[in-house]
Scaffold this motif. Structure first.
Motif: not given
Length: 292
Positions: A179-194
Motif C-alpha cells: 500500500x505504501x507506494x500508492x500512499x506516496x503517489x497520493x492515490x491513497x491516504x494512510x492513517x496508521x500502522x498496525x
C-alpha cells in the motif's frame, strides 16, 4: 535440506525462503532447496511435512494459516496443527497500514471510529477474501473499536485496492509493502500502522494502538519441522538461520519486501504462535468466520 513453501513461486514468502536458502546452505555445508506446494490454504504443504521423515532435512514455511487460522476457521483439517510439528525459528513479520481513499472525511483513527459510530455498517473495508489477513485485521479493528464495519471480500488484494481508489469502498488494512507506494503517489491516504510501536517500514505513521490500546497485528512467517525431529537438528538449523537473519545485507533485502526479520529461539516461536491463536480465536468466533 528442503524448505516446503505453501505458495506458488514469486510471492513474498517464496522470495524470503529463497533469500535465506543459499546463506543457510553455506553455514550448514549442504544444499538447501525450495519446493513450492500450494493448495488447500496451506494444507497440502503441511501434510507433506507432517507425514514425512522427522530427520531435520525437511522444513515447512508457515504463514499464520497452517497452525493458527486453519484450525479456527475450517471444520476439519487433515493434520494436527500442534502435535505434528515442532518450532524452528521465526523468520519475519510484515506490518500492515490502515489506508482510506483521499477524499474520505476522517483524517485519523479517532475520527474514523467516531464516524463509524454514527454509521453502523456504513463504513466498508476491502480484503483479499474471507479469512484473509486483511479481513481479520479489519474485524479486529471493528471489534476493539466497538463499531460495525461492512466487510467486502475480493479475489486478492489488488482488486480491493482498485475499488478503494475508485471510491467504492472506504478503507483497507493490509501490508505496508502493498500500500505504501500508492500512499506516496497520493492515490491513497494512510492513517496508521498496525504494530504496537511505530515501524521503520511505515515512517511517520502513528500506531493504531495509540487510539485503540492493545491493537497489534502483523503477519508473521516462520519455520517448523516434523514432530519428533531430533532437538540437536533443530538447534543447528535455528543457529544457522539466526545468523543469516542477523546479516545487515539480508535485513535490507527483507525491508525492501516490507518485512522485518525476527529470529529467536524455538521456545520464543512457540510462545508467539500461542499468542496469535489466543488473539484470533476471539475475533473469528465472534465474527463467525469460516472457510470451507
Amino acid at each position: 535440506m528442503r524448505i516446503i513453501v505453501p505458495f506458488a513461486p514469486g510471492g513474498t514468502a517464496d522470495t524470503i525462503a529463497r533469500l535465506i536458502a543459499d546463506p543457510t546452505a553455506a553455514i550448514l555445508g549442504q544444499p538447501v532447496l525450495i519446493e513450492n506446494r500450494p493448495g488447500g490454504n496451506g494444507t497440502v504443504a503441511a501434510i507433506s511435512v507432517a507425514r514425512g521423515p522427522a530427520d531435520g532435512l525437511t522444513l515447512l514455511y508457515c504463514s499464520p494459516s497452517i497452525q493458527i487460522l486453519n484450525p479456527l476457521m475450517m471444520r476439519s483439517i487433515p493434520y494436527d496443527a500442534m502435535a505434528d510439528f515442532t518450532p524452528v525459528i521465526a523468520l519475519m513479520r510484515a506490518p500492515k497500514i490502515l489506508v482510506v481513499r483521499p477524499d474520505f472525511p476522517a483524517r485519523d483513527v479517532a475520527a474514523l471510529i467516531a464516524l463509524a459510530r454514527t454509521r453502523p455498517g456504513g463504513i466498508s473495508f476491502a480484503s483479499a477474501g474471507v479469512g484473509s489477513s486483511g479481513h481479520l485485521a479489519g474485524a479486529l479493528f471493528g471489534q476493539m473499536a466497538g463499531v460495525e464495519l461492512l466487510h467486502v471480500p475480493y479475489r486478492g488484494t489488488a482488486p480491493g485496492v482498485q475499488d478503494l481508489m475508485a471510491g467504492r469502498v472506504d478503507m483497507v488494512l493490509d501490508t505496508a509493502a502493498a500500500l505504501l507506494p500508492l500512499v506516496q503517489d497520493g492515490r491513497l491516504r494512510a492513517l496508521a500502522v498496525s504494530t504496537q510501536e511505530p515501524s521503520p517500514l511505515a515512517p511517520g505513521l502513528p500506531p493504531i494502538a495509540l487510539t485503540l490500546p492493545g491493537f497489534d497485528d502483523a503477519s508473521f512467517n516462520y519455520l517448523v519441522a516434523a514432530a519428533r525431529t531430533p532437538p540437536e537438528a533443530i538447534a543447528a538449523i535455528n543457529a544457522a538461520i539466526g545468523r543469516v537473519l542477523a546479516e545487515p545485507t539480508l535485513r535490507a533485502r527483507f525491508e525492501a519486501l516490507g518485512a522485518e526479520p525476527l529470529g529467536g529461539t524455538p521456545e520464543q516461536l512457540a510462545a508467539m504462535v500461542q499468542s496469535e491463536i489466543a488473539r484470533w480465536r476471539g475475533v473469528i468466533t465472534a465474527q463467525g468466520i469460516t472457510l470451507e
